[in-house]
Design a protein around this motif. Structure first.
Motif, PDB file in Angstrom:
ATOM      1  N   GLN A 128       0.885  -1.386   0.038  1.00 32.54           N
ATOM      2  CA  GLN A 128       0.189   0.068  -0.020  1.00 32.54           C
ATOM      3  C   GLN A 128       0.758   1.401   0.032  1.00 32.54           C
ATOM      4  OE1 GLN A 128      -3.305   0.168  -0.204  1.00 32.54           O
ATOM      5  NE2 GLN A 128      -3.074   2.180  -0.634  1.00 32.54           N
ATOM      6  N   CYS A 129       1.951   1.083   0.764  1.00 33.77           N
ATOM      7  CA  CYS A 129       2.789   2.443   0.822  1.00 33.77           C
ATOM      8  C   CYS A 129       3.513   2.573  -0.574  1.00 33.77           C
ATOM      9  CB  CYS A 129       4.008   2.145   1.767  1.00 33.77           C
ATOM     10  SG  CYS A 129       3.318   2.298   3.337  1.00 33.77           S
TER      11      CYS A 129
ATOM     12  N   GLU B  35       2.193   1.657  -3.481  1.00 34.24           N
ATOM     13  CA  GLU B  35       0.918   2.048  -4.080  1.00 34.24           C
ATOM     14  C   GLU B  35       0.714   3.784  -4.025  1.00 34.24           C
ATOM     15  OE1 GLU B  35      -2.528   1.891  -6.414  1.00 34.24           O
ATOM     16  OE2 GLU B  35      -0.885   0.593  -6.223  1.00 34.24           O
ATOM     17  N   GLU B  36       0.837   4.194  -3.035  1.00 40.00           N
ATOM     18  CA  GLU B  36       0.576   5.530  -2.748  1.00 40.00           C
ATOM     19  C   GLU B  36       1.964   6.550  -3.136  1.00 40.00           C
ATOM     20  OE1 GLU B  36      -0.900   6.006   1.161  1.00 40.00           O
ATOM     21  OE2 GLU B  36      -2.869   4.476   0.478  1.00 40.00           O
TER      22      GLU B  36
ATOM     23  N   PHE C 192      -4.684  -1.187  -9.952  1.00 35.97           N
ATOM     24  CA  PHE C 192      -3.633  -0.516  -8.874  1.00 35.97           C
ATOM     25  C   PHE C 192      -2.518  -0.066  -9.522  1.00 35.97           C
ATOM     26  CE2 PHE C 192      -6.147  -3.357  -6.107  1.00 35.97           C
ATOM     27  CZ  PHE C 192      -6.727  -2.622  -5.331  1.00 35.97           C
ATOM     28  N   GLU C 193      -1.760   0.882  -9.242  1.00 34.85           N
ATOM     29  CA  GLU C 193      -0.595   1.041  -9.652  1.00 34.85           C
ATOM     30  C   GLU C 193       0.551  -0.007  -9.578  1.00 34.85           C
ATOM     31  OE1 GLU C 193       0.470   3.982 -11.316  1.00 34.85           O
ATOM     32  OE2 GLU C 193      -1.616   4.693 -10.901  1.00 34.85           O
TER      33      GLU C 193
END
Length: 70
Positions: free
Chosen positions: A6-7, A9-10, A53-54
């Motif tokens: 998630q990190c 991804e952001e 997602f990225e």
């Protein structure tokens, strides 16, 4: 592992590749424990870029590498 993904991804796109290179070895080292996570982030059942997602392209590449082991 989910939190690390998630990190990444952001992260800003300028840091994405470097961050990905740091977590990819962990996913490949123990694919049996990360298979469901890889599958989720790969969006294997989804169609179209708005449903991804990225990290999805990278996760699909890993999925192709490990799917024979599953």
């Amino acid at each position: 592992m989910e939190m690390l993904i998630q990190c990444v991804e952001e992260m800003p796109s300028s840091l994405f590749d470097a961050a990905w290179q740091r977590i990819e070895p962990f996913l490949l080292a123990r694919p049996e424990i990360h298979a469901s996570t890889i599958s989720y982030w790969a969006c294997l059942e989804e169609i179209g870029p708005e449903a991804e997602f990225e990290v999805s392209r990278n996760m699909r590449r890993i999925w192709r590498m490990i799917s024979d082991q599953m």
